[in-house]
Structures are given as structure tokens and as C-alpha cells.
Design a protein around this motif. Structure first.
Motif, PDB file in Angstrom:
ATOM      1  N   THR A 175      43.685 -12.526   9.505  1.00 26.59           N
ATOM      2  CA  THR A 175      44.496 -11.836  10.498  1.00 26.59           C
ATOM      3  C   THR A 175      44.448 -10.342  10.242  1.00 26.59           C
ATOM      4  O   THR A 175      44.198  -9.884   9.123  1.00 26.59           O
ATOM      5  CB  THR A 175      45.963 -12.315  10.448  1.00 26.59           C
ATOM      6  N   SER A 192      45.916  -6.308  12.206  1.00 27.00           N
ATOM      7  CA  SER A 192      46.882  -5.685  13.108  1.00 27.00           C
ATOM      8  C   SER A 192      46.257  -4.501  13.813  1.00 27.00           C
ATOM      9  O   SER A 192      45.441  -3.763  13.221  1.00 27.00           O
ATOM     10  CB  SER A 192      48.131  -5.228  12.342  1.00 27.00           C
ATOM     11  N   LEU A 227      47.549  -1.250  15.040  1.00 34.73           N
ATOM     12  CA  LEU A 227      48.757  -0.438  14.902  1.00 34.73           C
ATOM     13  C   LEU A 227      48.632   0.839  15.709  1.00 34.73           C
ATOM     14  O   LEU A 227      47.556   1.450  15.782  1.00 34.73           O
ATOM     15  CB  LEU A 227      49.002  -0.101  13.433  1.00 34.73           C
ATOM     16  N   GLY A 242      54.121   3.141  15.048  1.00 33.65           N
ATOM     17  CA  GLY A 242      54.566   1.945  15.747  1.00 33.65           C
ATOM     18  C   GLY A 242      55.075   2.220  17.147  1.00 33.65           C
ATOM     19  O   GLY A 242      55.835   1.434  17.703  1.00 33.65           O
ATOM     20  N   SER A 293      54.129   0.496  23.190  1.00 36.17           N
ATOM     21  CA  SER A 293      53.823  -0.928  23.124  1.00 36.17           C
ATOM     22  C   SER A 293      52.471  -1.218  23.739  1.00 36.17           C
ATOM     23  O   SER A 293      52.015  -0.549  24.670  1.00 36.17           O
ATOM     24  CB  SER A 293      54.918  -1.715  23.849  1.00 36.17           C
ATOM     25  N   ASP A 311      48.637  -9.983  19.933  1.00 36.35           N
ATOM     26  CA  ASP A 311      50.007 -10.303  20.323  1.00 36.35           C
ATOM     27  C   ASP A 311      50.786  -8.985  20.451  1.00 36.35           C
ATOM     28  O   ASP A 311      51.013  -8.297  19.452  1.00 36.35           O
ATOM     29  CB  ASP A 311      50.655 -11.195  19.263  1.00 36.35           C
ATOM     30  N   ALA A 360      53.841  -8.385  20.798  1.00 38.52           N
ATOM     31  CA  ALA A 360      55.125  -8.361  20.078  1.00 38.52           C
ATOM     32  C   ALA A 360      54.941  -8.050  18.608  1.00 38.52           C
ATOM     33  O   ALA A 360      55.757  -7.346  18.003  1.00 38.52           O
ATOM     34  CB  ALA A 360      55.840  -9.699  20.252  1.00 38.52           C
ATOM     35  N   THR A 361      53.864  -8.572  18.002  1.00 37.03           N
ATOM     36  CA  THR A 361      53.662  -8.391  16.561  1.00 37.03           C
ATOM     37  C   THR A 361      52.499  -7.479  16.234  1.00 37.03           C
ATOM     38  O   THR A 361      52.336  -7.089  15.074  1.00 37.03           O
ATOM     39  CB  THR A 361      53.416  -9.751  15.885  1.00 37.03           C
ATOM     40  N   THR A 362      51.676  -7.148  17.243  1.00 41.40           N
ATOM     41  CA  THR A 362      50.440  -6.345  17.099  1.00 41.40           C
ATOM     42  C   THR A 362      49.384  -7.056  16.260  1.00 41.40           C
ATOM     43  O   THR A 362      48.395  -6.431  15.885  1.00 41.40           O
ATOM     44  CB  THR A 362      50.712  -4.954  16.495  1.00 41.40           C
ATOM     45  N   ARG A 363      49.542  -8.349  16.003  1.00 41.68           N
ATOM     46  CA  ARG A 363      48.608  -9.051  15.134  1.00 41.68           C
ATOM     47  C   ARG A 363      47.602  -9.857  15.951  1.00 41.68           C
ATOM     48  O   ARG A 363      47.856 -10.248  17.094  1.00 41.68           O
ATOM     49  CB  ARG A 363      49.350  -9.967  14.153  1.00 41.68           C
ATOM     50  N   THR A 407      44.095 -12.856  15.214  1.00 38.16           N
ATOM     51  CA  THR A 407      43.478 -13.750  14.241  1.00 38.16           C
ATOM     52  C   THR A 407      42.019 -13.952  14.587  1.00 38.16           C
ATOM     53  O   THR A 407      41.667 -14.236  15.748  1.00 38.16           O
ATOM     54  CB  THR A 407      44.193 -15.109  14.221  1.00 38.16           C
TER      55      THR A 407
END
Length: 850
Positions: free
Chosen positions: A458, A460, A462, A466, A469, A497, A499-502, A504
């Protein structure tokens, strides 16, 4: 209404590129409506006459006239003949100007309207008056008499006014400085870093002492009593601040001091207006205080090298204007008319938006602060690059906000202006905002697995701090590069995502090695593109190799068992090597290969010809995706039984005797070797002999016995016959040595030696047992020869063997004269002694004579 001070600090955030802000500061400057250079040869005192629109300036000792200007400082006239005019005061009705003439030894009365002298009262030769004050219907002056300071007064309403000394007040070392307020007269003279100050009630025209003491002061040049007569204000350059004392007792007032700039600020002038506003000057400028507030409402500064002259402050009677005489580095004096000195400083500060990106609204926040009350609800004018934007409004807490949206990247300058009001100064602040796409960063990888068949990690995406959005549908493009071959493969993009910025990444590179995953983000309307290479070491599988071999097998019969490698699949043509070691192949195993199924299964087949432990070792050499693996299994292959026996030449032996031990071996295949072992009771098993049996199948050995011993014959087995073990137990007696004592000679009967005793002597019998049996039982037995045979007379009970394994007794013989006797002893083992058998010692013979 005065409120608490608001901090001038402004928090500035720097986001989305470099941004700058200008904070509006209206307080730290001279607020003079005008300045005028004064035609003075020197400066001693200033008096503002608002009623006649004039300002009077005395020039001190050596001067000859009082300079008069209008309220803007423009010259009007010079009143001549006023020798050394120093202190100035105005009558209570404002019609008469009084001047202390230091060089004229007199007090002059001047018509304030016509500027002509209307009277002069001599204070005595050499009196050199330096100060003058009006209170209680009298004119008070400080002068010198007989080398000391004194205070005198003039009643201008008398038929023949005259300067009259006041003896009760004449205790000054030099001419005191005088000031009045609210019918209180105060006098001061310097005492190094102290001041001698006294206060008097002069409301009746006759002075009545209130207080008289030393206070923190020095060479005061600013000295004033507040209009209500309650406080004495003293500005002395030796102090760090303006000092305030109660006029009633000259104790510290509340507040007791007013800040003038700290160390080396040298306060030298003070002016207290009728509304309680206090202006105090020093090297750091003029500070203005409202009533008891200890935080300065405003501060007025002047150009570098210019300072307020000693005693150079005076309030006009209009309630707003402060007049200040300044002196520059050349010595020139200037009148500064400060008509807005009481207006409260106002500061505007602007704070950057958290971020400013194209197409998204951003908000600039700010605050308006002042040392007075906040002008809540006041309108603030806003422009962007000179274009007017809607006004914004000051909130109850002094904050405000304005929002804007720009479609394109660029630099935009915003200006916010406050017009001021009746009690607040205007202020302006500007802020430069850089509208730019937010920088982005790809971080990772957080590995979940890294094997040839499964790389999962995974990461991110960024944004700076932060902020901003990410929209739905944002993806990251993935490419995999084999660092060894430099081959690059494009993989499917992966969703982010919001919401989480992540995100996979899942991949199956198919082999081990070093891989670089190249991640790319194309950017959007508010975010900059970015890319990153993330290195992943893919380690080969470490497969587990398992075998399912049986524990036993039949010699000469077909044997088959399975096994398997984990972490399938495996490519075609993969094999494992099988090695078998047995009794016939200990150093040169039998080897062959077995194919590996795609699912990792293997089958081992063999026909073992050698009995005993057959060890099968299966080895997988590894491939690009798998490490090598090895496993072993032991199969016990059947063998025939053979006969093995062991015998001894006796079942029991004397202590120290040698036993002959014989092992017999029956039919075998390829080994005729037998080993003989001896295990003494309580001791260790010891090899006695190893060798090949003779033609009869026997192997013989000798062994010396000292305790009960078990003999073991062992056949190790061969290719076709199993190992065999057999035991034989042999018992051992102890050694009992018995001796006689107390005899006087020996004799022989029938070839047997007899010990001869006197009839009065009791024979002593001693028994010694080997090995040491301390604490065990020893018995004695006595027999007499009678009627042609030996007959037992007695057998003793147990004697406990001593620490050195001996026992002793005496014989009591009756009717023994010329009789024959014999005695022996027996070791009788207890149930705890399993090392030796019970044992009788030999007979000892004796006879008795007279």
C-alpha cells in the motif's frame, strides 16, 4: 471606555508557494498635524494658551525674552526684557502669564492678551527664581536665598502685591521645582538618584504640609500634580519609568510607574490632561496612558537623533491636542502639534488561507486590534489587485474574513483598509496570495507480501499539509521494472481512496529479484502531478518439504511413500534427488531422482536390501522462485533374529576372585563381532572385551569381582540380522578377616594350629570386613570339640561394624581347661546392601591350659 490591550502579533501561514503579508501599524509614528522650527536660543519651559491661540516659550538663564507663537508654532512676537525667563504659569482666569526671571531676580506678570508686562515683583538680589506655579489665589515660586533653596509667594490680588518668602517651607538645598494641581503645591529638588519632594495644601492661600520625604527620582525635569491633586508625577532621567506617588503621603500610587521604554529610556517630561490622560516622554518617544491603565494607549516616535526636550510636553485646553518641543542633534528646537495623540492605535493583520488553489474557494482571515475598545461592526474596504471586492465587517472579537476563488494559478494582492473613527486611527494591511496547485507526494511502500507469486503493498498520495481533498476516481498508474533485466511491464492503474489517500498495488512478478514499481499521478485542476519509484526486494519462496515415509518396511520388498513441496506451482521438469544411506552405504549413499509435480507432490520408490535404519534424504535444488529445501525420513527395515547368550564359570565368587565370562553368538550374515560389558552394582557399565567369536561362536573374557556384577553380551547386528542383547548376574562375597588376641603360645593338633590361653584369660576376637561395611551386622560363632565332633556353643547377635569396618568381642569359656574350641565371624548383609552376599570367615582354633 478603555479595554485591555490586544496583541499586535499576527500568525502567518505559508502554504501553496511563498506568500507575503503587510500588517497595518498606525501607532509607531509621529501624529503631528504640523511641525515648526522654533526661534529659540535655548529652552526652559512651554505654556499653551488655547484661549488666546498662543504658545509661550521661556529660554532660561542668559535669555532676554519670551518667544510667542500661534498654536501651529508660527512666530507671533517676543516679549522683551524678561531676563532669564525660566518657569511659566498662567493665572486661573487665563488672563495673566507669570514668569520666573532667573536673571532678573523677580516674578513678572504679563497680560496674556496684549503681551505686555503688567507687574514685576522682586524676589531679592541673587534669588534667581527658577519655577512658578499658581494655586490657592497665590503665585508660588522656587528661588535661592542665603545659598539655600526656598519657596515664596505673591498675592496678585493685594493692593500692593509683593514677593514674600515662606520661612516654614524654606528647607531646600537648592531652588526647588514647583508644580500645582487641585490646590496642591508640590516641590522637588534632586538628591542623586532620589528626589526630596514635599506636598502642601494651599487651598486657603496659606500652605499646610501634607507629606515631606525622599522618593525615587533624581534631577527631575518633568514634574506635575494631576488635576485632581491626588498624584504627583515625577520624570527623572535616572529612573527606568515615570514614577507616581500619592500626594497625601508620597507613597507609591496605583499604578506606581508608567513604562517609558525600559533601560536607558531616561524619562524627562510629563503632562497630565484634565481627563486623566498622561503623556510621558523619554528617549524611546512619547507614551500615552489613559487613567490607571498601565498599558500605553499609544506611542509617538520621532526621527532618529530627535528627542523631546526636558519638560517639553504640554496639553492644550481643547482636550485633544498635545504639544511637544523636540530637540535634534544640532540643538535646534521644533514644536510638534499632536492633535490626534489620544486616538487609539489600530492594527490590521491578515492571515493567509490554509491553501489557495485554482477553482476552489479560499478564505483570508484577519483581525483588527486596538488598545481601546474594538470597533465591532465597522466596515472594512477590500480590494484585489486594485479591484474593489465586497466589504467585510469586523466581528465582536475583532476578527473578519473574506473569501475568493480564482480559476488560474498566479499571484494576487489583497488590501484591507479601516477608515478609522472618532477614537481610532485608520489602518491598512495587504497580503499577497500565491494561487497554485498543491504539490503532491507518493509515499510507500507498506509491504504486505513480497513473494514471486504475490507482491502486495500500500502507498499514499499525499497533498501538501494534507490540504485539498482528492476527487473520486483518482488513480495511480503502476509500472514494474525488473532491475536485473531492465524490462518494464505496465500494470493496471489502482484507485486512490479519497478519504484515506491510500491505494493498494497487487502483482505477481513470477520470479524473485529486485523490482522497482514506478508510480505516477497525472494531477488534476488543484493538484500537481507527481511520480515516485518504490523498490521492492522479492525473495524466493522458502518451501517446506514434507515426507510421509512409514516407520518400518520389509527387507527385499517394494517400498513407496509420498511427500510434497509447498508454495506451488512448480515448472515441468523439476526434480528432487533422493539419497539412501544404510548399514552398507554409510559414506556413499545410493542416489536417484524423482520428478516434482506441478502442485509440488513427489513419490519415492525403493526396494531396500539392507536391514536396519534406512535414511532417505530428499533434496530440492531450488529455482528462480523457490529456495532449496531438504527433508529426511528414517525407515526401519526388518532383520532376522539371532541367538545370543552369556555365561559365567560360577554363580558366586569370593571377594577379588576372577570370573570367566563367555558370550555365544548364533547364526549371522556378515558380522561375527560381540561385545562383553560388566556393570558392578551401583557402578558404571564398562566394556570388558570386543571381538570376533571363534569357530564355535564363543568369545571369552576374564573379570575380577569385588561386588555383585551384571555381565552383558551385545551383538550390534548386520545387514540381515537384528541387534541382540543378553545379561547374566554373578554374585560376590565379602572378605572377612578374623584374628585372635590374648594367647601366650601356639600348638598343633592333627596339623591344625591352636592358640593357647591361660584359663584366666578371655580370648579377644576381632573381625575386619572388606569392602568397608560400616554400620552393617557382624556375628560371631563358637564351637567346642566334644565326643569326636564340633558342636556349636553359641552364635552371637549382631555387632555393628565400626567406621573402619571392624567388630570385636571377648569369649567367656567355662570348663575350658584342656578343651578345644574354634571361632569364626559372619558378615550378614542387610536388605539395603545389594553389592555383596552374606559371608562366613574361616575358623580359628584355640585351647585352654592351666
Amino acid at each position: 471606555m478603555r479595554l485591555k490591550q490586544v496583541s499586535l502579533a499576527a500568525a502567518l501561514s505559508l502554504v501553496a508557494g511563498l506568500t507575503t503579508a503587510t500588517v497595518g501599524l498606525a501607532g509607531s509614528a509621529a501624529f503631528a498635524d504640523g511641525t515648526a522650527v522654533l526661534p529659540l536660543s535655548g529652552y526652559a519651559d512651554m505654556l499653551v494658551d488655547t484661549a488666546h491661540q498662543r504658545v509661550f516659550f521661556s529660554q532660561g538663564a542668559g535669555s532676554t525674552g519670551i518667544v510667542v507663537t500661534d498654536l501651529s508654532g508660527a512666530p507671533v512676537a517676543t516679549i522683551p526684557g524678561e531676563q532669564g525667563a525660566t518657569g511659566l504659569a498662567l493665572s486661573s482666569d487665563g488672563g495673566t502669564l507669570y514668569a520666573a526671571l532667573a536673571d532678573g531676580d523677580a516674578i513678572a506678570a504679563i497680560d496674556a492678551a496684549t503681551l505686555t508686562e503688567t507687574g514685576r515683583w522682586s524676589t531679592g538680589t541673587g534669588s534667581a527664581p527658577v519655577s512658578v506655579a499658581v494655586a490657592g489665589g497665590r503665585v508660588w515660586y522656587g528661588y535661592t536665598a542665603d545659598g539655600k533653596g526656598g519657596i515664596g509667594s505673591v498675592d496678585p490680588s493685594a493692593a500692593a502685591p509683593a514677593a514674600t518668602p515662606q520661612p516654614a517651607m524654606s528647607h531646600w538645598s537648592v531652588a526647588p521645582l514647583l508644580t500645582t494641581g487641585g490646590d496642591v503645591l508640590a516641590a522637588e529638588e534632586p538628591q542623586q538618584n532620589l528626589s526630596h519632594v514635599a506636598t502642601f495644601d494651599v487651598s486657603s492661600g496659606t500652605p499646610s504640609a501634607k507629606a515631606d520625604t525622599l522618593v525615587h527620582g533624581g534631577t527631575a525635569t518633568g514634574f506635575e500634580v494631576t488635576g485632581d491633586g491626588t498624584k504627583v508625577l515625577l520624570a527623572a532621567p535616572q529612573q527606568l519609568a515615570l514614577k507616581a506617588y500619592r500626594s497625601s503621603d508620597l507613597a507609591g500610587a496605583d499604578p506606581a510607574g508608567y513604562f517609558t521604554g525600559g533601560a536607558n529610556s531616561a524619562p524627562n517630561a510629563v503632562a497630565a490632561d484634565t481627563d486623566g490622560t498622561i503623556a510621558v516622554a523619554g528617549t524611546s518617544g512619547v507614551y500615552l496612558y489613559a487613567g490607571s491603565n498601565t498599558l500605553a494607549e499609544n506611542r509617538v516616535t520621532f526621527p532618529s537623533g530627535t528627542t523631546v526636550a526636558p519638560d517639553g510636553l504640554e496639553w492644550g485646553t481643547d482636550g485633544t491636542t498635545l504639544y511637544a518641543v523636540t530637540r535634534d542633534s544640532s540643538g535646534a528646537h521644533t514644536l510638534n502639534v499632536l492633535s490626534t495623540a489620544k486616538l487609539t492605535d489600530t492594527q490590521l493583520s491578515l492571515e493567509h488561507p490554509k491553501y489557495a488553489v485554482p477553482t476552489q474557494q479560499y478564505t483570508i482571515t484577519g483581525s483588527l486590534s486596538t488598545r481601546g475598545f474594538l470597533p465591532a461592526g465597522a466596515a472594512l474596504q477590500v480590494t484585489r489587485d486594485g479591484t474593489a471586492l465586497p466589504d467585510t465587517t469586523v466581528g465582536e472579537d475583532g476578527t473578519f474574513a473574506l473569501s475568493d476563488t480564482q480559476q488560474d494559478e498566479g499571484t494576487y494582492t489583497y488590501q484591507v483598509s479601516y477608515a478609522g473613527d472618532a477614537t481610532h486611527r485608520a489602518a491598512t494591511a495587504s497580503l499577497t496570495v500565491h494561487v497554485a496547485k498543491l504539490p503532491t507526494t507518493l509515499t510507500g511502500p507498506d509491504l504486505t507480501s513480497a513473494s514471486p507469486g504475490s507482491v502486495v503493498f500500500t502507498g499514499s498520495l499525499l497533498t501538501q499539509l494534507g490540504l485539498g481533498s482528492l476527487p473520486e476516481g483518482t488513480t495511480v498508474q503502476v509500472d514494474r521494472r525488473n532491475d536485473a533485466t531492465q524490462e518494464t511491464v505496465q500494470l493496471p492503474s489502482v484507485p486512490v481512496d479519497p478519504a484515506t489517500t491510500r491505494f493498494t498495488v497487487t502483482d505477481a512478478p513470477g520470479s524473485a529479484g529486485q523490482f522497482t514499481y514506478i508510480l505516477s499521478y497525472a494531477g488534476d485542476a488543484t493538484h500537481q502531478p507527481t511520480s515516485a519509484g518504490m523498490s521492492v526486494m522479492v525473495s524466493p519462496y522458502a518451501p517446506a518439504l514434507t515426507l510421509k515415509a512409514p516407520a518400518t518396511a520389509t527387507r527385499g520388498a517394494a517400498l513407496s511413500f509420498g511427500g510434497g513441496l509447498s508454495d506451488a506451482p512448480y515448472g515441468s521438469g523439476q526434480t528432487v534427488t533422493v539419497s539412501r544411506t544404510d548399514a552398507a552405504h554409510t559414506t556413499t549413499p545410493v542416489k536417484w531422482t524423482v520428478p516434482v509435480g506441478a502442485d509440488g507432490t513427489i513419490t519415492v520408490k525403493d526396494t531396500p536390501s539392507i536391514g536396519g535404519a534406512n535414511t532417505y534424504t530428499v533434496s530440492y535444488p531450488g529455482d528462480a522462485s523457490h529456495r532449496a529445501a531438504t527433508a529426511s525420513a528414517i525407515v526401519q527395515v526388518s532383520r532376522a533374529a539371532t541367538a545370543v547368550s552369556v555365561t559365567t564359570n560360577a554363580s558366586s565368587y569370593a571377594y577379588g576372585a576372577t570370573a570367566t565370562v563367555t558370550a555365544h553368538l548364533g547364526t549371522t550374515y556378515n558380522s561375527r563381532t560381540v561385545s562383553l560389558y560388566a556393570t558392578p552394582y551401583g557402578g558404571t557399565k564398562t566394556l570388558v572385551k570386543t571381538g570376533t567369536v571363534d569357530a564355535q561362536g564363543n568369545l571369552t573374557a576374564a573379570y575380577k569381582l569385588t561386588r555383585n556384577t551384571t555381565f552383558t553380551a551385545y551383538f550390534a547386528g548386520d545387514y540381515r540380522y537384528a541387534p541382540a542383547t543378553v545379561t547374566r548376574a554373578a554374585n560376590t562375597y565379602v572378605k572377612v578377616a578374623t584374628t585372635l588376641g590374648g594367647y601366650y603360645t601356639s600348638t598343633t593338633y592333627s596339623g591344625i594350629t591352636y592358640r593357647v590361653y591361660h584359663r584366666t584369660v578371655k580370648p579377644t576376637v576381632t573381625a575386619t570386613v572388606t569392602p568397608n561395611k560400616a554400620g552393617q551386622c557382624q556375628r560371631f560363632q563358637v564351637q567346642q570339640y566334644s565326643s569326636g565332633a564340633w558342636r556349636t556353643l553359641t552364635t552371637s547377635g549382631c555387632f555393628t561394624l565400626t567406621a573402619n569396618s571392624t567388630a570385636k568381642t571377648q569369649l567367656s569359656l567355662t570348663n575350658a581347661l584342656n578343651q578345644k574350641f574354634r571361632v569364626r565371624s559372619q558378615y550378614e548383609r542387610s536388605t539395603k546392601d545389594n553389592t555383596n552376599l552374606s559371608t562366613w570367615g574361616t575358623w580359628l582354633y584355640l585351647t585352654v591350659r592351666a
